[in-house]
Write a protein that holds these residues in place. Structure first.
Motif, PDB file in Angstrom:
ATOM      1  N   PRO A 150       0.837  -1.212   0.000  1.00  0.00           N
ATOM      2  CA  PRO A 150       0.000   0.000   0.000  1.00  0.00           C
ATOM      3  C   PRO A 150       0.866   1.255   0.000  1.00  0.00           C
ATOM      4  O   PRO A 150       1.931   1.294   0.643  1.00  0.00           O
ATOM      5  CB  PRO A 150      -0.790  -0.105   1.310  1.00  0.00           C
ATOM      6  N   GLU A 151       0.395   2.255  -0.724  1.00  0.00           N
ATOM      7  CA  GLU A 151       1.142   3.517  -0.753  1.00  0.00           C
ATOM      8  C   GLU A 151       1.315   4.059   0.655  1.00  0.00           C
ATOM      9  O   GLU A 151       2.363   4.617   1.001  1.00  0.00           O
ATOM     10  CB  GLU A 151       0.405   4.528  -1.632  1.00  0.00           C
ATOM     11  N   LYS A 152       0.261   3.904   1.471  1.00  0.00           N
ATOM     12  CA  LYS A 152       0.351   4.252   2.886  1.00  0.00           C
ATOM     13  C   LYS A 152      -0.250   3.090   3.663  1.00  0.00           C
ATOM     14  O   LYS A 152      -1.381   2.688   3.390  1.00  0.00           O
ATOM     15  CB  LYS A 152      -0.407   5.549   3.189  1.00  0.00           C
ATOM     16  N   PRO A 153       0.479   2.520   4.624  1.00  0.00           N
ATOM     17  CA  PRO A 153      -0.054   1.364   5.347  1.00  0.00           C
ATOM     18  C   PRO A 153      -1.365   1.717   6.056  1.00  0.00           C
ATOM     19  O   PRO A 153      -1.506   2.823   6.593  1.00  0.00           O
ATOM     20  CB  PRO A 153       1.043   1.033   6.367  1.00  0.00           C
ATOM     21  N   PRO A 154      -2.319   0.810   6.060  1.00  0.00           N
ATOM     22  CA  PRO A 154      -3.557   1.077   6.788  1.00  0.00           C
ATOM     23  C   PRO A 154      -3.312   1.070   8.289  1.00  0.00           C
ATOM     24  O   PRO A 154      -2.373   0.448   8.785  1.00  0.00           O
ATOM     25  CB  PRO A 154      -4.457  -0.097   6.385  1.00  0.00           C
ATOM     26  N   LYS A 155      -4.185   1.769   9.015  1.00  0.00           N
ATOM     27  CA  LYS A 155      -4.145   1.675  10.466  1.00  0.00           C
ATOM     28  C   LYS A 155      -4.533   0.253  10.875  1.00  0.00           C
ATOM     29  O   LYS A 155      -5.344  -0.388  10.212  1.00  0.00           O
ATOM     30  CB  LYS A 155      -5.103   2.688  11.094  1.00  0.00           C
TER      31      LYS A 155
END
Length: 316
Positions: A150-155
């Motif tokens: 992911p471009e930004k890791p999920p919470k």
């Protein structure tokens, strides 16, 4: 009120018939849609659909058991949702229960605290794109690396009921997810996780003015859930042990009908939100007033139109 969630899919509504409702949820004031995973839909598929139907919603799993998928598959499933709903997906994980893990999924339910901790730590590394080779106390992973990071890791949030798991959630996760509590219980939970951590709770809502019907349904749910050891211990800790003692004794003796009847009205009224939509909304707000960050409504079947009820329960 900052967040107002709904559990999807709704009971009795085919999955693809949710589209019109989910598209309207943001305009109605809902901010979140959360899924569950017991013996109905899996946790991820409804959220994948919702990610395309209502791109404004935050989407979360509450919860995915840490035992029923391998660590790598769990990371892949989370990464897929994170790609479909960038920065809008929250992965909620938890130990679940022996019935779901062992009875239904043929996995061994051992060391729930340690397995949850180890899975949380693995996911942190994997979802950040690291190649993971690690001998955790409860499992080992060798050279796992996501091909689609992911471009930004999920919470990642952790399901937690009692102090040990709540403190782990506060220390290592992005939020705590809890269940089966009254508004007056929230301060005790909040004291364990601190003032700043996001605290999510699924709240069972039965929008009917027929108290007898609501309580009858509530009793069935309470006896089914709160006789599970982890929930029994949770409510002992919350202070309901004596009021639920007779229910536990009758349930253990095989008297299901008697166990239901032994649950006091005040316990049902504590744990099940019921009444007309305005009364339900006011009760839900009391959870927030007591320190809950995100109420997630779980609509119970009343015989009414569930789509209309979701609209009626929207925040004001």
């Amino acid at each position: 009120m900052k967040r107002w969630g709904i559990t999807i899919p709704l009971t009795g509504v085919p999955l693809l018939e949710h589209r019109a409702l989910i598209e309207r949820l943001p305009d109605l004031g809902y901010t979140d849609a959360w899924s569950a995973e017991t013996a109905g839909t899996d946790a991820f598929s409804p959220l994948l659909l919702a990610s395309q139907w209502a791109p404004q919603l935050r989407l979360g799993t509450a919860i995915v058991p840490v035992y029923t998928r391998g660590p790598g598959l769990l990371a892949m499933s989370a990464a897929t949702l994170a790609e479909a709903a960038p920065e809008r997906f929250v992965l909620g994980i938890g130990a679940s229960s022996p019935v779901i893990v062992s009875g239904w999924n043929a996995a061994e339910f051992t060391e729930p605290y340690a397995r949850s901790r180890d899975t949380l730590r693995f996911l942190r590394a994997a979802l950040a794109g690291e190649k993971v080779t690690e001998q955790y106390p409860t499992f080992a992973v060798n050279r796992f690396k996501l091909e689609r990071v992911p471009e930004k890791p999920p919470k990642v949030m952790l399901a937690a009921l009692r102090p040990g798991m709540l403190r782990l959630a506060a220390k290592e996760s992005d939020g705590a997810i809890t269940n089966w509590l009254a508004p007056t219980d929230v301060p005790k939970i909040r004291a364990e996780v601190g003032p700043d951590l996001e605290l999510v709770a699924r709240v069972f809502v039965c929008p009917t003015e027929d108290k007898d019907a609501a309580r009858a349904l509530g009793r069935m749910l309470i006896s089914s859930y709160l006789t599970v050891p982890v929930y029994a211990k949770f409510h002992d800790w919350l202070g309901r042990g004596e009021r639920l003692k007779e229910m536990h004794e009758l349930w253990a003796a095989g008297d299901r009908k008697g166990a239901n009847a032994a649950i006091p009205d005040e316990v049902v009224d504590d744990l099940i939100v019921h009444g007309n939509p305005d009364a339900c909304r006011e009760r839900l707000q009391s959870y927030v007033d007591n320190g809950l960050s995100t109420p997630v409504l779980a609509l119970l079947p009343t015989g009414g139109d569930p789509l209309a009820q979701v609209e009626a329960l929207a925040p004001r």
